[in-house]
Design an enzyme around this catalytic site. Sequence first.
Site, short mmCIF file in Angstrom:
data_model
loop_
_atom_site.label_atom_id
_atom_site.label_comp_id
_atom_site.label_asym_id
_atom_site.label_seq_id
_atom_site.Cartn_x
_atom_site.Cartn_y
_atom_site.Cartn_z
N ASP A 298 16.03 42.56 6.80
CA ASP A 298 14.71 43.21 6.97
C ASP A 298 14.76 44.54 6.12
O ASP A 298 15.76 44.65 5.43
CB ASP A 298 14.63 43.56 8.46
N ASN B 47 55.12 13.94 -5.66
CA ASN B 47 56.15 13.49 -5.21
C ASN B 47 56.25 12.20 -4.61
O ASN B 47 56.76 11.34 -4.59
CB ASN B 47 56.96 14.52 -4.21
#
Length: 866
Positions: free
Chosen positions: A332, A664
């Site tokens: 607003d 890994n």
Amino acid sequence: MASDCVPERKFWQLAIADLEKHLAASRDGLTSAEVASRRVRYGPNSLEARRRLSVPLEFLGRFRNPLVLILLVAAGISALTGDLTSFIIICTIVVTSALLDTVQEYRANGAAESLKVSVALKEQVLRDGREVTVLGQDLVPGDVVLLAAGDLVPADGRLLEARDFFVNEALLTGESYPAEKHAPDEGVETSEVASATNAAFMGSSVMNGSAKLLVCGTGLTTQLGQISSSLRRAQLPSAMDRGTHQFGMLIVRFTTVLVLFVLLINLLFHRPWLDSFLFAVALAVGLTPELLPMIVSVTLARGAIRMAKVQVIVKRLGAIHDLGSMDVLCTDKTGTLTEARISLARQVALSGADSPHVLDLAWLNSHFQAGLRNPLDIAIAEDCSPRGDGWTKIDEVPFDFQRRRVSVLVEHEGQRLLITKGAPEDVLKHAVRYEEPGKPDLLPLDAAARARASKVFEGLSTEGFRALGVAWRELEPDRKGAAVSDEQELVFAGFIVFSDPPKASAGAAIAALGAKGVSVKILSGDNEHVTQHVCAELGIPISGLLTGTQIEALSDEALTARLEETNLFCRVTPVQKNRIILGLKHRGHVVGYLGDGINDAPSLHTADVGISVESAVDVAKDAADIILLQQDLGVLERGVIEGRRAFGNIMKFIMMAMSSNFGNMFSMAGATLILPFLPMLPVQILLNNLLYAVSEMPIPLDAVDSVITEKPEHWDMRFIRNFMLVMGPVSSVFDFLTFALLLLVFHADEALFQTGWFIESLATQVLVIFVLRTRGNPLKTRPHPLLAVTSIAVVVLAAVLPFTPLGAWFGFAPPSATFLFAIGGLTVSYLMLAQAAKWAFYRLWPPGGTAPASVLRVAFPLIERS
């Protein structure tokens, strides 16, 4: 509580005297001692049946994780088969990991909860014969609560007093129009909530007037509590929820493929089934970032704490992500672009001449109306002397956002006058005559007079003034009440004019938000001339303008098409604000809405992130996800930056964990094809995973690249997947080089091989943090000291552990100095290649961008096809 106190009848069916007797209460409220005993008896005034669990219960909850349960079963099998060492190690690792996770997340959530309490809804209550402020959750049956327009009704109760009291009970009754309530001493013979005109219920919002409420039911015993499971629809998942779910599904797919592959290979090679099973489970644990929930909670909680320091309080932790992702803010004008220091400027008739009578009428209307007093009413009361001698109020027609006006029926010496005040165009529409200072007779409000009125109003607006229209009509002397239908054939008195200076910081704040990738759209109930004047004063460019009338004429599709080019919306109603927000979301924007009034609640719910201010009405604060302690876009900009920083650290963890974990675990799965033994024991994988998790815990404290805070960040599964598929194989290349070094150069046996790869995999996995924590040159940005210390300490521990008695427990063998030197050289080489791969990746696949045709893209065609 009604059923506990008055089991055979509804509390609104009883007389007030009988109800006070049953509740052992009075109109003066309870004493502190009575409140304390009742709080123990009835519990908190909350619809949430679950309370926050204690640390022990939170800890036990960690063992509901399927992977953890599988590990514990495996540990039990190990014990039954005589492998006591594996049993102790697995249990120790699992318990330690769960304990770290629990403590960190519990502390983080506790900090976030304490921040929410600071903006929790508070109620005005009579206790010990005086008015005090308490948290809504602390109310008990027998309390007397004072209610006013803008409040949420905090509990079920009977009205002891009511003055023009209107509530919205849509949540309970489905009726959207406000219901008027009264306070008779006798009960109402009905069993229907909608017909209980002498009671108010939890979940309702006060639209107009004031009242005293005797609390009869709290928490789950309220009408709302009894049907809360059916009323409480499952909330749509937030952007944060959708992102974590998509990420979880990505991990599930990768984990399933790798685990099944490893199990199949080990079974084909006729390896021990228990070792193969434990290895597969450990592999799944190694690939799964099980600390992600804790990292997310801690990061968001720390983000909430940092945001509190810049005057932004977070009610929903996931809203931090949504705030950082926000690319459109709807707000607003009043209080955001202006100072909200509204003052009375002047009062003019239709001709523009000064008219004291307009101020007299406006004062009476503002003074006697019982609704929420807006800043304009306050300005009238503060900027002029009282003018109501001899006048009394008879009735009121409350304000609503469709009519945009409020009327009061007042009396003076037998004359009954209906005084209407509201939006000038709406007041003029219902007027047929007007008054002019110095002229005794009323004049017809013909086309020429309406044109003059419009010209005066437009002139005031162009100068930046706000104006309200004031009109009146005389009603019959015996008229007992007023209705909307009486707002006809009015006499237009003139305009009451206000000034609200622009906020000097607003223009710079909007420009700063724009520079951060957040476009600001102004949704104002004011007319376009006033709003354009304010924007011009602040240097805010207007790219497009739509008025409420124009929006009303557009379909949803047509409105959505106009939204990108428009940043100013004037004379809009709450329904139209909602349409604008929905349209922006439909176009793929993450939308924030800043509002503080009763009419803003629907938009606050609809937006991706609802933002309100501490001074807002309860309805708005309850609907909001984030509360600003200052109504300032500059404060919001700092909150956006903190939100992006928090999300940046979450993504940092994901990118590092998934690239190194995937590399890994991929290497480990591949090693099963070429090795006659397991490349790493299950307990070694779990230890690796635990130490790596410890090294990553300080990530929430780390700084992020400035580029991350410069534009909105979103979950991008395609980007995460691509990063994992590029950086993971880089890690695997060095894993396989380590395999070759161990087998061909050092001729390692099973124990030495597992020891060497444990050290190399953990060193590369942990130290790559310093490469991947930034998108740029890692030498130019310093990690947080705690992150650096924990990371280096974990690597040192991995290298030293094989030389300790504890190392034998894990199956490690002490390596030679030459061996460690070679591992160190491989690790340094890996970090250099990882930096090069990262640099190439970010150039070819920028976050949110599309990769061009390239050598790397050809090398990894799976990335773009998967």
